[in-house]
Structures are given as C-alpha cells and as structure tokens.
Design an enzyme around this catalytic site. Structure first.
Site: not given
Lengths: 218, 333
Positions: B57, B219
C-alpha cells in the site's frame, strides 16, 4: 492408549507437511473469497515451528510443544490466521498444563480450549463461514466419541472427520466475518480457507495418534 | 507476471531497506523484527503514534513516518498484517513514557494482531490507546460483515493526530482527535484492473476489459458490485453519490478532498477525477479548502482511484497545515 509429547511434536511435523503439500490449494481457496495469502502465511508459520522443535528439550511436555506452536505461529504467520491459530494453541497448551500423558477427555479439553480461544479472539459464531465452522463440529464429535468410551486415536479421528465435513459445509454459506464478508452473497459457493486448514491440522493430529498407537502395537 | 523484484520472499525486506537508504535523514529501519521508526525517536514527552499493516500500500505507512505524523510504521508481508512481536518492538522503540496511540485499519488481520500487541505492551506498562479507522462507505451491512474498512482516511488521521501529538497533546487528547477525524471522513474507491501479489503470481481477482469493481477496499477486494466501465466523470459522481449522503456532508461544510491513486493510475487521470470531484462538491455548496492528489494508499499496480472527503474545522486546518516532514508528505519544514 493415551498420547504423550511425542504425539504433540509429531502433530507439528505432520501439520507442517500437510500445510506445505496443500499450500497452493489453500491459496486458491483464499484468492476466491479473500486475498490469497493463507497458504503462504500458514506454511511460513509451520516451517518456523518445525525449526523451533529442535529447541524443545527431552523433558518437554505436550503443553510445552503446544506453547511452542502458539508463540511461533503468532510471530510468523500474520494476517488473521496468526493470532487465531496462535490463540488456539495458547489455550490448548493451558488445557494440557501439567500433564505428561493425554487421555480422551484431555484431548477433548485441548480441542475445546482451542476452539474457545478462536471464538474469543475472532468473535465469529458458527455459520459465519470461518474456521469456527470446522472447529465446532470437531469439538462436538470428539466429545461424543470420548463420552462413548473411545480411545484418543478414535476421538481425534472423529474430530478430523467432523472438521473435514465442516469445511465442506462452509461452501454454501455467506461469509459474515473476515475478508470474505465483503463479498456478501458472492462468497457462497466457495469453501472457507480457514476451515479447510483447520481440517488439515486436525487430520494431522489424528494421523499422529494413529501412528503412535501402531508403534505401540495397540 | 512481470515485476521489478528479486526473490518474491525478499520483496518487503528489500523494499524497506531501500526506503531506509533513501530517507536516512527522516527514518531508521530496524531489520529484525522489521519496523521503521523516525530518526529522533523516542521524542521526549511526546505521545507516540504507531501504525502498520500489510505491505503493498506504499507509501502507507512507512512513507508517513517523521515529524508531525507517525513515530513508527510496521510493515507486514504483502497484504498481510504484521505480527504482534514486530508491532510490540516498534511500540517499545518509540514510547517516551507519554503513551502510544495505535492507528489500525479495520481489517480482521490487522485488528487481531494489533490487539494482541496492545495487550503485550500494556502488560509491560506502556500506556496504549487504539483507534481503528473505518472510513470506507462501500460496506453497508456492518452487522453481517467485519465492518467498514480503513482506507484513505487513515492517512488524514495519521497526519492530524500526528500534528496534535507534536503540539504536545496528551494521549487521551490525541486519541480523541484521531477518532473524531476518522468519524468525519468518508471514502470510496473503484478498481479498473486487479493487482498481482508477488509471491502468488496470480491476479487477485478477475475483471473483464469492460468492467470495473465498485466499492473496493485497499486490496481491490470486492465491495459492492461489478459494473460496466464508464467515463471518469460518471465514476466520480457514482462515488460521491455514496460518500456525500453518508456523513452527511452539507452545504456550507469546509472539507479536505483526497483523490487517491491505487498504484497504477497516471497522475493525469487522477487530476481528471479530482477536477470532477471538486466541481461536484462546489455544486453541492461544499467548500474544498485543502486537497491531496496522488498515490497515498495503493494496492500494488492496480488501476483505479478512491475519493476521501473529510470535514474540517479551524483546529483541523491548523493541524493539517502544521509542519510535517515525512518521505511522502512534507511542508513548512
């Protein structure tokens, strides 16, 4: 016959083998309704547990072996599975405290403590499409077998069979906990990876007990 | 799968090592157990902020370690929460006695691992508070799911609470500001393509050329539904149609608008989205007084975007504008 610390360490070895052999299957199940890392994470944890077994002394009890699995999984797996399985083995170790040999009722106590630990940590209920759906029928089947006078081998065989059926039975369920819950209805039709890995671990426990029984010729 | 990597097993360690080399003036990287702390930690008298989560991330969370933001970040394996021993090590490294605030995105794995670490830290006498971010509006049915997810709003919580800690607020005050920012932030995202986790080698989900996944988490995991692909303005309106009534934001509100990339979206396209989002907020009488555009919370190489709208007041604006020096946000210092 009862089982001792050899059974506990054999359980770890067989679990590591089973997880390694099914790593890709677990990953595929997890990709369908999660993020695809369950096989890899659990394999990393069990490889670490396998390595840590060497540090276990000759006078180790089953509780020591279970505690070793707990701490190793907590510090190596990550994700949701690390704390859940870690807590399970932590509680299981507590239930085995002070015992060199485990009889049928002790094994039931271990499985019950493990399941209760998972429920405490993850707050999932039966039917939420999680590993609880494999653990709960396993605990029930083990209790029934022990109450009927079965030996440890048969108690664990009952638990493993029930966990495997429980895992299959998660397929039609709609997930309500964990990553899969965001799929809602779209989670139906897929087996829960945590329930599947639970079935693998309990099958390994049963095989370790069967092997111990055969080696002792009973 | 083509990726600029060596052995997939080494992706996180090598990436964090490179991050440490690039930003040695701001952070220190501890390799085992892996965590990133600000160079001058522990900062005497200051409440310490610790966050973390799965890798993939970036720049979240290590990119936000430094003056005015986080004291430590704990990277896990790609898309996998870090383990409690790493989180505990980071907490111990940065606690200056004023306590530690854990900022945790609401994902089951993160919550369980940080909860375990918080119990271990408390047992060692560290004063701990936890704020779980859940700014994502895509999840409607919190009763039958693990609840709304922590997404883009997490960066805003880290920034504003970090500024409050730097100003000298005590642990309860910092925790309360963090919780209030989270409560006033709303986010929603869309994925145009899936992403591929290095050790898996397979795309994380399937999406046809003419489809988009609407209401994703960080995600790219599914949120609401798979929809036919549309033009940028229409996609932005769809996102705001869900975000705005949720708080609700109202005419006269002053807000921060964050248009976040997913890792694989050209900045030019993010500005196209930001343009429409700004127009739309103006149409609703909502004043955008601060903006943030770019890759702040990503999902590897995924294409898409997420919008976060945060209600501001004078104090939050002052905290937002206060000096910050991290790898990815830096001003007035």
């Amino acid at each position: 016959m009862d089982v001792d610390s050899n059974w506990a360490t054999d359980w770890v070895r067989r679990s590591a083998d089973a997880v390694a052999a099914h790593k890709a299957d677990l990953a595929a199940l997890d990709r369908a309704i999660g993020d695809g890392d369950h096989g890899e994470n659990l394999d990393r944890g069990y490889r670490a547990a396998l390595a840590a077994l060497d540090g276990l002394g000759d006078d180790a009890t089953p509780a020591d072996a279970l505690m070793l699995v707990a701490t190793t999984l907590i510090s190596n797996v990550g994700g949701a599975a690390g704390p859940l399985y870690g807590t399970a083995f932590l509680k299981a170790s507590g239930a085995a405290q002070g015992l060199d040999e485990l009889g049928p009722s002790d094994v039931v106590a271990i499985l019950t403590a493990a399941r209760d630990g998972i429920v405490l940590r993850g707050k999932a209920e039966p039917g939420d499409k999680t590993m609880v759906d494999a653990w709960t029928p396993a605990v029930e089947a083990a209790s029934a077998a022990a109450a009927a006078g079965s030996d440890v081998r048969a108690v664990l065989e009952a638990a493993a069979g029930a966990a495997e059926r429980g895992a299959v039975d998660t397929e039609p369920l709609v997930a309500r906990k964990g990553r899969a819950s965001y799929l809602g209805e779209r989670s139906a039709g897929h087996r829960d990876p945590g329930a599947e890995s639970t079935a693998l671990l309990l099958r390994a426990a049963a095989e370790a007990a069967a092997d111990a029984a055969e080696r002792r010729g009973s | 799968m083509k990726k600029l990597i060596n052995d997939p097993v080494d992706v996180v360690a090598e990436s964090v090592a490179g991050f440490g080399a690039a930003h040695a003036d701001i952070v220190r990287v501890v390799a085992d157990p892996l965590h990133v702390v600000r160079r001058d930690a522990p900062v005497a008298g200051k409440v310490a902020l610790v966050s973390g989560g799965g890798s993939g991330h970036e720049p979240l969370h290590a990119g936000y370690v430094g003056h005015g933001m986080l004291d430590a970040a704990v990277p896990g394996a790609v898309f996998t929460s870090p383990t409690p021993d790493r989180i505990l090590a980071a907490m111990q490294a940065v606690d200056a006695g004023a306590g530690v605030l854990l900022i945790v995105k609401n994902y089951t794995g993160d919550v369980l691992n940080f909860e375990t670490a918080a119990e271990l830290a408390a047992a060692q006498g560290i004063d701990v508070r936890t704020v779980v971010t859940d700014d994502d509006v895509a999840v409607t049915d919190s009763l039958y799911t693990a609840g709304r997810r922590g997404t883009g709003g997490t960066v805003l919580v880290e920034r504003i609470a970090g500024a409050a800690a730097e100003r000298g607020d005590d642990l309860d005050a910092v925790a309360s500001i963090a919780a209030a920012v989270n409560a006033d932030a709303r986010s929603m995202g869309v994925a145009l393509t899936p992403c591929t986790v290095p050790h898996s080698g397979e795309p994380s989900f399937a999406l046809a050329e003419d489809e988009m996944e609407f209401g994703i988490g960080i995600h790219g995991e599914p949120g609401r539904e798979t929809l036919p692909m549309e033009a940028a303005d229409r996609i932005v309106d769809r996102l705001l149609d869900v975000i705005l009534p949720d708080l609700p934001f109202a005419s006269g509100d002053r807000v921060l608008l964050m248009t976040d990339g997913m890792g694989g979206t050209p900045l030019a396209e993010l500005y196209i989205a930001h343009r429409r989002a700004s127009e739309r907020l103006a149409e609703e009488g909502i004043e955008v007084v601060r903006s943030l555009v770019g890759d702040h919370v990503t999902a590897l190489e995924m294409q898409g975007c997420a919008l976060t709208v945060l209600r501001l007041d004078d104090e939050r604006i002052e905290l937002w504008d206060a000096p910050v020096q991290t790898a990815s946000l830096r001003w007035r210092r």
